[in-house]
Design a protein around this motif. Structure first.
Motif, PDB file in Angstrom:
ATOM      1  N   GLN A   7      -5.994  10.793   7.489  1.00 11.62           N
ATOM      2  CA  GLN A   7      -5.329   9.526   7.233  1.00 11.62           C
ATOM      3  C   GLN A   7      -3.827   9.767   7.055  1.00 11.62           C
ATOM      4  N   VAL A   8      -3.025   8.994   7.762  1.00  5.84           N
ATOM      5  CA  VAL A   8      -1.575   9.118   7.675  1.00  5.84           C
ATOM      6  C   VAL A   8      -1.060   8.214   6.562  1.00  5.84           C
ATOM      7  N   LEU A   9      -0.202   8.790   5.741  1.00  3.72           N
ATOM      8  CA  LEU A   9       0.401   8.025   4.655  1.00  3.72           C
ATOM      9  C   LEU A   9       1.894   8.314   4.627  1.00  3.72           C
ATOM     10  N   LEU A  10       2.695   7.248   4.688  1.00  2.00           N
ATOM     11  CA  LEU A  10       4.147   7.355   4.546  1.00  2.00           C
ATOM     12  C   LEU A  10       4.532   6.583   3.290  1.00  2.00           C
ATOM     13  N   VAL A  11       5.177   7.257   2.357  1.00  2.00           N
ATOM     14  CA  VAL A  11       5.517   6.633   1.079  1.00  2.00           C
ATOM     15  C   VAL A  11       7.017   6.707   0.862  1.00  2.00           C
ATOM     16  N   GLU A  12       7.643   5.537   0.826  1.00  2.00           N
ATOM     17  CA  GLU A  12       9.083   5.456   0.599  1.00  2.00           C
ATOM     18  C   GLU A  12       9.386   5.359  -0.892  1.00  2.00           C
ATOM     19  N   SER A  13      10.551   5.880  -1.260  1.00  2.00           N
ATOM     20  CA  SER A  13      11.021   5.780  -2.633  1.00  2.00           C
ATOM     21  C   SER A  13      12.538   5.854  -2.637  1.00  2.00           C
ATOM     22  N   GLY A  14      13.116   5.552  -3.799  1.00  2.00           N
ATOM     23  CA  GLY A  14      14.559   5.674  -3.941  1.00  2.00           C
ATOM     24  C   GLY A  14      15.320   4.367  -3.907  1.00  2.00           C
ATOM     25  N   GLY A  15      14.630   3.281  -3.646  1.00  3.35           N
ATOM     26  CA  GLY A  15      15.313   1.996  -3.626  1.00  3.35           C
ATOM     27  C   GLY A  15      15.742   1.570  -5.014  1.00  3.35           C
ATOM     28  N   GLY A  16      16.516   0.510  -5.072  1.00  4.89           N
ATOM     29  CA  GLY A  16      16.971   0.007  -6.345  1.00  4.89           C
ATOM     30  C   GLY A  16      18.064  -1.024  -6.156  1.00  4.89           C
ATOM     31  N   SER A  17      18.724  -1.345  -7.259  1.00  2.00           N
ATOM     32  CA  SER A  17      19.809  -2.323  -7.244  1.00  2.00           C
ATOM     33  C   SER A  17      21.130  -1.615  -7.493  1.00  2.00           C
ATOM     34  N   VAL A  18      22.092  -1.868  -6.633  1.00  2.00           N
ATOM     35  CA  VAL A  18      23.410  -1.261  -6.755  1.00  2.00           C
ATOM     36  C   VAL A  18      24.466  -2.309  -6.463  1.00  2.00           C
ATOM     37  N   GLN A  19      25.679  -2.018  -6.884  1.00  2.18           N
ATOM     38  CA  GLN A  19      26.792  -2.892  -6.549  1.00  2.18           C
ATOM     39  C   GLN A  19      27.362  -2.501  -5.193  1.00  2.18           C
ATOM     40  N   ALA A  20      28.021  -3.443  -4.579  1.00  5.08           N
ATOM     41  CA  ALA A  20      28.669  -3.175  -3.296  1.00  5.08           C
ATOM     42  C   ALA A  20      29.593  -1.970  -3.431  1.00  5.08           C
ATOM     43  N   ARG A  57      19.964   7.058  -1.946  1.00  4.78           N
ATOM     44  CA  ARG A  57      19.274   7.911  -0.993  1.00  4.78           C
ATOM     45  C   ARG A  57      17.792   7.559  -1.029  1.00  4.78           C
ATOM     46  N   LEU A  58      17.285   7.147   0.091  1.00  5.71           N
ATOM     47  CA  LEU A  58      15.877   6.826   0.217  1.00  5.71           C
ATOM     48  C   LEU A  58      15.114   8.033   0.751  1.00  5.71           C
ATOM     49  N   SER A  59      13.877   8.166   0.295  1.00  4.82           N
ATOM     50  CA  SER A  59      13.002   9.239   0.752  1.00  4.82           C
ATOM     51  C   SER A  59      11.732   8.656   1.353  1.00  4.82           C
ATOM     52  N   LYS A  95       9.222  20.046   3.296  1.00  4.96           N
ATOM     53  CA  LYS A  95       8.650  19.031   2.415  1.00  4.96           C
ATOM     54  C   LYS A  95       8.009  17.884   3.190  1.00  4.96           C
ATOM     55  N   ASN A  96       8.134  17.920   4.517  1.00  5.77           N
ATOM     56  CA  ASN A  96       7.619  16.847   5.362  1.00  5.77           C
ATOM     57  C   ASN A  96       8.134  15.485   4.888  1.00  5.77           C
ATOM     58  N   THR A  97       9.421  15.455   4.625  1.00  3.26           N
ATOM     59  CA  THR A  97      10.048  14.266   4.046  1.00  3.26           C
ATOM     60  C   THR A  97      11.291  13.872   4.834  1.00  3.26           C
ATOM     61  N   LEU A  98      11.412  12.582   5.073  1.00  5.17           N
ATOM     62  CA  LEU A  98      12.557  11.988   5.765  1.00  5.17           C
ATOM     63  C   LEU A  98      13.464  11.339   4.728  1.00  5.17           C
ATOM     64  N   TYR A  99      14.755  11.386   4.958  1.00  2.00           N
ATOM     65  CA  TYR A  99      15.712  10.783   4.036  1.00  2.00           C
ATOM     66  C   TYR A  99      16.690   9.891   4.803  1.00  2.00           C
ATOM     67  N   VAL A 100      17.304   8.993   4.069  1.00  3.27           N
ATOM     68  CA  VAL A 100      18.486   8.315   4.575  1.00  3.27           C
ATOM     69  C   VAL A 100      19.462   8.165   3.411  1.00  3.27           C
ATOM     70  N   TYR A 136       2.845   4.421  12.974  1.00  2.00           N
ATOM     71  CA  TYR A 136       2.664   4.491  11.532  1.00  2.00           C
ATOM     72  C   TYR A 136       3.901   3.931  10.848  1.00  2.00           C
ATOM     73  N   SER A 137       3.722   3.291   9.714  1.00  3.60           N
ATOM     74  CA  SER A 137       4.845   2.842   8.901  1.00  3.60           C
ATOM     75  C   SER A 137       4.402   2.772   7.452  1.00  3.60           C
ATOM     76  N   GLY A 138       5.389   2.861   6.548  1.00  3.16           N
ATOM     77  CA  GLY A 138       5.103   2.808   5.125  1.00  3.16           C
ATOM     78  C   GLY A 138       5.256   1.399   4.563  1.00  3.16           C
ATOM     79  N   GLN A 139       4.966   1.279   3.276  1.00  4.83           N
ATOM     80  CA  GLN A 139       5.010  -0.030   2.621  1.00  4.83           C
ATOM     81  C   GLN A 139       6.423  -0.469   2.280  1.00  4.83           C
ATOM     82  N   GLY A 140       7.341   0.475   2.206  1.00  4.76           N
ATOM     83  CA  GLY A 140       8.728   0.122   1.992  1.00  4.76           C
ATOM     84  C   GLY A 140       9.208   0.284   0.564  1.00  4.76           C
ATOM     85  N   THR A 141      10.535   0.331   0.437  1.00  3.37           N
ATOM     86  CA  THR A 141      11.198   0.371  -0.865  1.00  3.37           C
ATOM     87  C   THR A 141      12.355  -0.631  -0.810  1.00  3.37           C
TER      88      THR A 141
END
Length: 122
Positions: free
Chosen positions: A1-14, A19-21, A75-80, A111-116
């Motif tokens: 089963q493929v699982l993509l889990v995003e993290s790192g989102g939040g609230s910031v000022q302009a 950094r999302l993972s 780590k088999n992890t993608l970042y932006v 495949y796609s993840g649920q999002g952050t």
């Protein structure tokens, strides 16, 4: 089963940064290419960045010079890394594996993840 889990989102000022993972399991992200795309309710999905297995990248014009996509194969992890964030960057950000790494379009995705959620205030 493929699982993509995003993290790192939040609230910031302009002008701020985030950094999302995207941690992958059941799928080796270095085997093909990976995208980040974002979506706002009521609007079409927007491709943001793509990283291919040869290290080449593609960015949407709206984020060029501000976003950088990378990955850690061990780590088999993608970042932006998202810098100089603007209120118009507010969206749910997803990582995904496209069927065609060299298509001019963003997606479709096998495949796609649920999002952050990223929220940028002015």
């Amino acid at each position: 089963q493929v699982l993509l889990v995003e993290s790192g989102g939040g609230s910031v000022q302009a002008g701020g940064s985030l950094r999302l993972s995207c941690a992958a399991s059941g799928y080796t992200i270095s085997s093909g290419c990976m995208d980040w795309f974002r979506q706002v309710p009521g609007k079409a999905r927007e491709g943001v960045a793509r990283r291919r297995s040869d290290g080449s990248t593609t960015y949407a014009d709206s984020v060029k010079g501000r976003f950088t996509v990378s990955q850690d194969n061990a780590k088999n992890t993608l970042y932006v890394q998202m810098n100089s964030l603007k209120p118009e960057d507010t969206a749910m950000y997803h990582c995904a594996a496209p069927y065609d790494c060299y298509s001019a379009s963003w997606g479709p995705y096998k495949y796609s993840g649920q999002g952050t959620q990223v929220t940028v205030s002015s």
